[in-house]
Write an enzyme that holds these catalytic residues in place. Sequence first.
Site, PDB file in Angstrom:
ATOM      1  N   GLY A  26       0.818  -1.201   0.000  1.00  0.00           N
ATOM      2  CA  GLY A  26       0.000   0.000   0.000  1.00  0.00           C
ATOM      3  C   GLY A  26       0.850   1.247   0.000  1.00  0.00           C
ATOM      4  N   GLY A  29       3.047   0.798   3.438  1.00  0.00           N
ATOM      5  CA  GLY A  29       3.659  -0.418   3.918  1.00  0.00           C
ATOM      6  C   GLY A  29       3.406  -1.599   3.002  1.00  0.00           C
ATOM      7  N   ASP A 151     -10.562   6.701   2.190  1.00  0.00           N
ATOM      8  CA  ASP A 151      -9.780   6.031   1.124  1.00  0.00           C
ATOM      9  C   ASP A 151     -10.496   4.750   0.682  1.00  0.00           C
ATOM     10  OD1 ASP A 151      -7.780   5.612  -0.709  1.00  0.00           O
ATOM     11  OD2 ASP A 151      -6.404   4.676   0.721  1.00  0.00           O
TER      12      ASP A 151
END
Length: 468
Positions: A26, A29, A151
């Site tokens: 992502g 991470g 998101d």
Amino acid sequence: MSDYDRDYTGAVVQSRWVLEGEIGAGGFGQVYIATDLTTNKIVAVKISPLKITPNSSSSSSSGGSNEGSLQHESAFYKYLGEQTGIATLHDIGTNDLWGIDFMVCDLLGASLWCLLGRCGHRFSLKTTLMLADQLISRVEMLHSKNVVHRDLKMENIVMGFGKEDGKTAYILDFGLSGYFRPQSDYLTAPGYYIAGTMETACIAWHMHRPQSPKDDLESLAYVLIYLFRGYLPWTFDRVSLFDSHLSERTLKMKLSLPIDIICKDMPSEFARHLKYARSLKYEDTPNYGKLRDMYRRLMQRMGYQYDGVYDWDLKDRKSHVTKQPPVDVIPASTQGKPLEQEKPVPKSDSLIPETPLVQDKPSEQTSPLPQNNPLKRKNPSDDKENHQQEDKPEETTQPTKKRKIIFIKAADKKQPAPKRRGRPPKQAVTKNAQEAVMITKKAAQNNEITDQRACPRKKPAARKKACK
């Protein structure tokens, strides 16, 4: 950036979690599948290098924790607890040996983005509506806890594991999430310069404005449109970093394109969802039940049922059926034979019958009768005919009219035909006989003319006899 792309496969975190392999990445991470050495359970471990620090300007909007960090994300997992559609948090900490922060959660199934690729990059209307019903409930739960996700996209929505949990949709990645506050509490708008997805982002995200529950509903509308159509009007090739030019282009299209064009050739419920989300104000509380009932009525009109059978389930069933060996491939006529002689045939309605066809009959004997049975004479005329045909040895070997025609190979056709022996053909004998008759008739006529000339007195005598 090289440390971020480092492969941690084989690393042992906290002497307990063994990282087996990377399964995703992502904005902040990487995600690894790992094994718990104490319980031998499979889990998911999200790691982030220690030297990557999030944007400090966004800390004011998240209540003191840095947005994008694993500590910030784990705080929402702890706060949401055992809510439906939220993964369970097992551990959180820092590993100085590897220089990473780590967070351990339950291992879940594939994301909607991966499932789209398996199903032809678009879902059916039934699958989209079943997901819409669950996702509206998940967003309603987050907002009831005063949490804004900020998101929502296909990569952050995954399905669970197992027979029952595999039908449940989960929302992941709370790295950009925040607690909802009135607009007057914001001194500066939080900026997201290195993370996020422009395709499904709300308009407020492009304009760097604080977001509220209505913005999550707008992003959810883009997600549902993408799932059903397979694309959005502003779809582009995904890039790893934020591109201001693409963001401006996407924002212009979202503001300028009419909603009816964005939802063209789709049920009107999708356009009504997007219009309703954009019509809300920042501090308005959305009517989640209204949206959910709208999609349920569409589900009922289309005759669908909430049976939990998604498109990828049907895809797996078809592939499983094709892998199974065929059933009843051995014909009934060959069941008594050894397996080496049996040849499988496909099962269909047009199978070859057990009775052999004309082409499968054995070739007939060259002799019209078997050799063991003597010929029985019925008439004396038969003996005469047989005696006349003794001079024709080839005719006795020729098949009768009722027999099957014996085809000659192509190589045999090139050879010259054998010469016939015996008497000439019947047609030639008849022609010679006719010529002999004509010669005899002409000779008789000539003899009569000669006799009349030699004996002229015979005519009056014949006349006298006729007068008497």
